[in-house]
Write an enzyme that holds these catalytic residues in place. Structure first.
Site, mmCIF file in Angstrom:
data_model
loop_
_atom_site.group_PDB
_atom_site.id
_atom_site.type_symbol
_atom_site.label_atom_id
_atom_site.label_comp_id
_atom_site.label_asym_id
_atom_site.label_seq_id
_atom_site.Cartn_x
_atom_site.Cartn_y
_atom_site.Cartn_z
ATOM 1 N N ALA A 156 -1.906 2.453 -4.792
ATOM 2 C CA ALA A 156 -1.503 3.852 -4.726
ATOM 3 C C ALA A 156 -1.578 4.357 -3.286
ATOM 4 O O ALA A 156 -1.459 3.591 -2.342
ATOM 5 C CB ALA A 156 -2.398 4.670 -5.657
ATOM 6 N N VAL A 204 0.866 -1.172 0.000
ATOM 7 C CA VAL A 204 0.000 0.000 0.000
ATOM 8 C C VAL A 204 0.908 1.228 0.000
ATOM 9 O O VAL A 204 1.860 1.306 0.772
ATOM 10 C CB VAL A 204 -0.917 0.036 1.240
ATOM 11 C CG1 VAL A 204 -1.819 1.265 1.200
ATOM 12 C CG2 VAL A 204 -1.760 -1.231 1.315
ATOM 13 N N CYS A 205 0.613 2.161 -0.919
ATOM 14 C CA CYS A 205 1.347 3.420 -0.969
ATOM 15 C C CYS A 205 2.861 3.163 -1.110
ATOM 16 O O CYS A 205 3.291 2.379 -1.957
ATOM 17 C CB CYS A 205 1.022 4.252 0.269
ATOM 18 S SG CYS A 205 1.492 5.990 0.168
ATOM 19 N N SER A 206 3.674 3.780 -0.269
ATOM 20 C CA SER A 206 5.129 3.648 -0.389
ATOM 21 C C SER A 206 5.649 2.307 0.107
ATOM 22 O O SER A 206 6.850 2.069 0.085
ATOM 23 C CB SER A 206 5.834 4.788 0.356
ATOM 24 O OG SER A 206 5.420 4.825 1.708
#
Length: 314
Positions: free
Chosen positions: A156, A103-105
């Site tokens: 993202a 998730v995300c970074s």
């Protein structure tokens, strides 16, 4: 093999973990099955998120690998990458589990582990340039909400972890359960569009704001040919100097910037009305519906008609 695993570390983003946890908990409830969700960390105990709120985690040493491992993101990814034991756990989960996701970074952790080399992936839109420079072997798709490539999934920024979880829930329990879970969460079952839900004009504004008036002008003239020469004339610069300066300041070429503006306007009209696709393509500057369709598929992974149907269902 254990069920769903959520991997956290000091200074992780809380919603990266809690979003998927809530989605899977609700889906299991609707399916009539008892949820098996475990939060993992390098060491057992309370792990502090970047918000200051801590979450209790099980240590990875000697732990059974989950069939699904979701890696959170956040400011703490830098420290997580340097944690050899944590990185080995991620690699082992990819080898022996059903799937690994970020998730995300958290995508940085998967990339650093070598799991994204040659694969399609995504990450938070704000990290696109840095991620591409650091991991050139990854086929990054920056405007996707989530991407699945084999048994490796990535999503993202932050709330996209819920979209990712809902896609996995549909994979595990079927579309009906995924829709029920989405309704309970009061979110889209399949979010229309990509990460560019924010304005392309805002995304393309440089720190100096030098080309902001030009972009605003371009957005009002999308039905006209917007060549580099035309844009340079409007900016009162030579074409060569304009192209170099624009790309250096905004990180994209003038033609790519114009395409983003056209996609933004076209998507809004596709999703909000019943105007013929061909007419939207003409007035937003694509020229024809097929050219617009290719741009939509490249950007969102779906053609205009699919985004319109999703918006109507939503």
């Amino acid at each position: 093999m254990a069920g769903i695993g959520i991997l956290v570390f000091p200074d992780f983003q809380l919603l990266d973990a809690s979003g998927p946890i809530a989605a899977f908990e609700i889906a299991h409830r609707f399916s009539g099955k008892r949820p098996q969700i475990t939060v993992f960390a390098s060491k057992a105990g309370a792990v502090r998120s970047s918000s200051g709120v801590a979450i209790q985690a099980r240590g990875i040493k000697g732990a059974a690998l989950p069939h699904t491992l979701i890696v959170a993101g956040g400011d703490g990814t830098r420290g997580a990458i340097a944690d050899a034991r944590l990185m080995n756990f991620v690699r082992a989960a990819a080898r022996n589990g059903r799937r690994v996701a970020s998730v995300c970074s958290g995508s940085y952790i998967l990339a650093e582990a070598g799991l994204l080399d040659g694969r399609r992936a995504t990450t938070h839109w704000g990290r696109t340039q840095h991620f591409l420079a650091r991991y050139p072997k990854v086929k990054l798709e920056p405007d996707r909400i989530y991407v699945q490539d084999g048994n490796i999934w990535s999503s993202a920024g932050i709330t996209a972890g819920i979209d990712l979880a809902l896609a996995m829930i549909e994979d595990d329990f079927g579309e009906a359960i995924a829709r029920q879970a989405a309704r309970q969460l009061v979110v889209y079952h399949r979010r229309p569009g990509g990460q560019s839900q924010f304005s392309a004009l805002l995304e393309l504004t440089s720190p100096t704001g030098r080309f902001k008036p030009l972009l605003a002008w371009a957005r009002e003239h999308l039905d006209q040919p917007l060549t580099v020469e035309r844009l340079a004339e409007q900016a009162r610069m030579s074409a060569r100097h304009f192209s170099r300066s624009f790309t250096a300041e905004l990180g994209v070429s003038p033609s790519k910037a114009v395409e983003r503006l056209r996609i933004e306007v076209a998507r809004s009209r596709v999703q909000s009305g019943s105007e013929p696709i061909e007419m939207i393509a003409q007035s937003s500057g694509f020229g024809d519906a097929e050219r617009m369709r290719r741009a939509f598929v490249r950007t969102f992974g779906h053609p205009p008609q699919s985004l319109r149907r999703a918006a109507r269902l939503a």
